[in-house]
Design a protein around this motif. Structure first.
Motif, PDB file in Angstrom:
ATOM      1  N   LYS A   1     -16.911 -49.125   9.469  1.00 42.82           N
ATOM      2  CA  LYS A   1     -18.058 -48.326   9.044  1.00 42.82           C
ATOM      3  C   LYS A   1     -19.196 -49.277   8.698  1.00 42.82           C
ATOM      4  O   LYS A   1     -18.970 -50.436   8.358  1.00 42.82           O
ATOM      5  CB  LYS A   1     -17.697 -47.476   7.824  1.00 42.82           C
ATOM      6  CG  LYS A   1     -17.239 -48.307   6.620  1.00 42.82           C
ATOM      7  CD  LYS A   1     -16.809 -47.428   5.460  1.00 42.82           C
ATOM      8  CE  LYS A   1     -16.290 -48.294   4.291  1.00 42.82           C
ATOM      9  NZ  LYS A   1     -15.857 -47.487   3.147  1.00 42.82           N
TER      10      LYS A   1
ATOM     11  N   HIS B   1     -13.346 -41.808   6.613  1.00 41.92           N
ATOM     12  CA  HIS B   1     -14.751 -42.014   6.285  1.00 41.92           C
ATOM     13  C   HIS B   1     -15.595 -41.025   7.073  1.00 41.92           C
ATOM     14  O   HIS B   1     -15.295 -40.739   8.233  1.00 41.92           O
ATOM     15  CB  HIS B   1     -15.184 -43.447   6.624  1.00 41.92           C
ATOM     16  CG  HIS B   1     -16.598 -43.755   6.228  1.00 41.92           C
ATOM     17  ND1 HIS B   1     -17.000 -43.830   4.909  1.00 41.92           N
ATOM     18  CD2 HIS B   1     -17.709 -43.999   6.980  1.00 41.92           C
ATOM     19  CE1 HIS B   1     -18.280 -44.112   4.859  1.00 41.92           C
ATOM     20  NE2 HIS B   1     -18.743 -44.216   6.103  1.00 41.92           N
ATOM     21  N   PHE B   2     -16.621 -40.481   6.442  1.00 38.71           N
ATOM     22  CA  PHE B   2     -17.503 -39.527   7.087  1.00 38.71           C
ATOM     23  C   PHE B   2     -18.952 -39.979   6.932  1.00 38.71           C
ATOM     24  O   PHE B   2     -19.328 -40.553   5.902  1.00 38.71           O
ATOM     25  CB  PHE B   2     -17.362 -38.135   6.460  1.00 38.71           C
ATOM     26  CG  PHE B   2     -15.977 -37.561   6.554  1.00 38.71           C
ATOM     27  CD1 PHE B   2     -15.602 -36.814   7.648  1.00 38.71           C
ATOM     28  CD2 PHE B   2     -15.046 -37.772   5.539  1.00 38.71           C
ATOM     29  CE1 PHE B   2     -14.321 -36.280   7.737  1.00 38.71           C
ATOM     30  CE2 PHE B   2     -13.767 -37.251   5.618  1.00 38.71           C
ATOM     31  CZ  PHE B   2     -13.406 -36.497   6.731  1.00 38.71           C
TER      32      PHE B   2
ATOM     33  N   ASP C   1     -21.610 -35.209   4.732  1.00 38.36           N
ATOM     34  CA  ASP C   1     -20.573 -36.188   4.404  1.00 38.36           C
ATOM     35  C   ASP C   1     -20.002 -35.996   3.005  1.00 38.36           C
ATOM     36  O   ASP C   1     -18.813 -36.210   2.785  1.00 38.36           O
ATOM     37  CB  ASP C   1     -21.097 -37.612   4.582  1.00 38.36           C
ATOM     38  CG  ASP C   1     -22.293 -37.914   3.701  1.00 38.36           C
ATOM     39  OD1 ASP C   1     -22.892 -36.969   3.147  1.00 38.36           O
ATOM     40  OD2 ASP C   1     -22.643 -39.107   3.572  1.00 38.36           O
ATOM     41  N   SER C   2     -20.823 -35.570   2.045  1.00 38.13           N
ATOM     42  CA  SER C   2     -20.314 -35.380   0.685  1.00 38.13           C
ATOM     43  C   SER C   2     -19.292 -34.247   0.635  1.00 38.13           C
ATOM     44  O   SER C   2     -18.247 -34.356  -0.015  1.00 38.13           O
ATOM     45  CB  SER C   2     -21.467 -35.075  -0.280  1.00 38.13           C
ATOM     46  OG  SER C   2     -22.190 -33.928   0.142  1.00 38.13           O
TER      47      SER C   2
ATOM     48  N   ASN D   1     -16.062 -35.504   2.502  1.00 41.42           N
ATOM     49  CA  ASN D   1     -15.300 -36.455   1.697  1.00 41.42           C
ATOM     50  C   ASN D   1     -14.576 -35.768   0.550  1.00 41.42           C
ATOM     51  O   ASN D   1     -13.445 -36.130   0.217  1.00 41.42           O
ATOM     52  CB  ASN D   1     -16.226 -37.550   1.154  1.00 41.42           C
ATOM     53  CG  ASN D   1     -16.465 -38.666   2.157  1.00 41.42           C
ATOM     54  OD1 ASN D   1     -15.550 -39.398   2.505  1.00 41.42           O
ATOM     55  ND2 ASN D   1     -17.685 -38.782   2.620  1.00 41.42           N
TER      56      ASN D   1
ATOM     57  N   ALA E   1     -11.623 -33.845   2.090  1.00 43.11           N
ATOM     58  CA  ALA E   1     -10.626 -34.787   2.590  1.00 43.11           C
ATOM     59  C   ALA E   1      -9.842 -35.420   1.453  1.00 43.11           C
ATOM     60  O   ALA E   1      -8.630 -35.619   1.552  1.00 43.11           O
ATOM     61  CB  ALA E   1     -11.300 -35.867   3.427  1.00 43.11           C
ATOM     62  N   ALA E   2     -10.518 -35.735   0.361  1.00 38.82           N
ATOM     63  CA  ALA E   2      -9.844 -36.347  -0.782  1.00 38.82           C
ATOM     64  C   ALA E   2      -8.789 -35.410  -1.365  1.00 38.82           C
ATOM     65  O   ALA E   2      -7.777 -35.861  -1.911  1.00 38.82           O
ATOM     66  CB  ALA E   2     -10.867 -36.720  -1.848  1.00 38.82           C
TER      67      ALA E   2
END
Length: 217
Positions: free
Chosen positions: A87, A100-101, A106-107, A110, A113-114
């Motif tokens: 990245k 990773h996004f 992206d927020s 993420n 995904a978390a």
């Protein structure tokens, strides 16, 4: 004859800067006599440094909050099957440990995904979860347009579908049920989630029973 390799470049930000760096990085890798993960990582750092120092920072103040950005996710599979994933942010280039996004959502991606992705998940499950997260981020934010999803599995990894008993169309149908269940869960709709999970469970049971009936011992 030169052995084939795979180079995948995803970018977010100013389209012109992204295209310039993408073309230049592909040229750098194509000129390598024997591309390796380390060599491609070094080439990526060199190209990101050149892009910023010779182009972006020349035209825009380095500390400006309004200057355009060019963020990248780069994946490489060597002819031997070794995988590298990096990245970038401004001049920084670093390996991606897990996920990773980049992009306008992206927020959100993420955060989801978390909560959903756990270390040690099989590649197929992680793939399905990630593609669904991307789909949800696009749906929520109304952006994305025509996005190509690329999934790279390292050498020796298990295939998504390990049996031809019922055919891939049936198994992709199970995947659709999984995606529907994930979507309902993200929307906190417990009733719809239970419905989708029951359909998924029934499909898996049928697949298991059929595989037992036709297995060769």
């Amino acid at each position: 004859r030169r052995k084939p390799y795979e180079l995948v470049i995803a970018g977010c930000g100013n389209e012109d800067y992204i295209d310039e760096a993408r073309v230049a990085l592909r040229r750098r890798v194509a000129e390598m006599p024997e591309p390796t993960v380390r060599a491609v990582g070094d080439a990526l750092k060199a190209e990101i440094g050149r892009l910023h120092k010779e182009t972006i920072f020349v035209q825009w103040p380095r500390a400006s909050r309004t200057r355009p950005q060019a963020l990248f996710i780069v994946g490489f599979v060597s002819p031997e099957g070794n995988v590298g994933l990096w990245k970038t942010f401004d001049l920084a280039v670093s390996p991606i440990d897990y996920f990773h996004f980049i992009g306008v959502a992206d927020s959100y991606a993420n955060l989801v995904a978390a909560r959903l992705l756990k270390q040690g998940l099989p590649a197929a499950i992680a793939h399905h979860l990630l593609t669904q997260i991307i789909s949800e981020a696009r749906r929520v934010y109304g952006v994305g347009g025509d996005i190509q999803t690329v999934s790279v599995q390292s050498a020796g990894s298990m295939p998504f579908f390990n049996s031809g008993i019922l055919g891939k169309r049936y198994l992709w149908g199970l995947e659709d049920s999984l995606h529907s269940a994930i979507r309902s869960a993200l929307e906190t709709n417990s009733e719809r989630t239970e419905t989708h999970l029951r359909a998924l469970s029934d499909g898996v049971k049928e697949f298991w029973l059929t595989s037992q009936d036709t297995a060769v011992w």
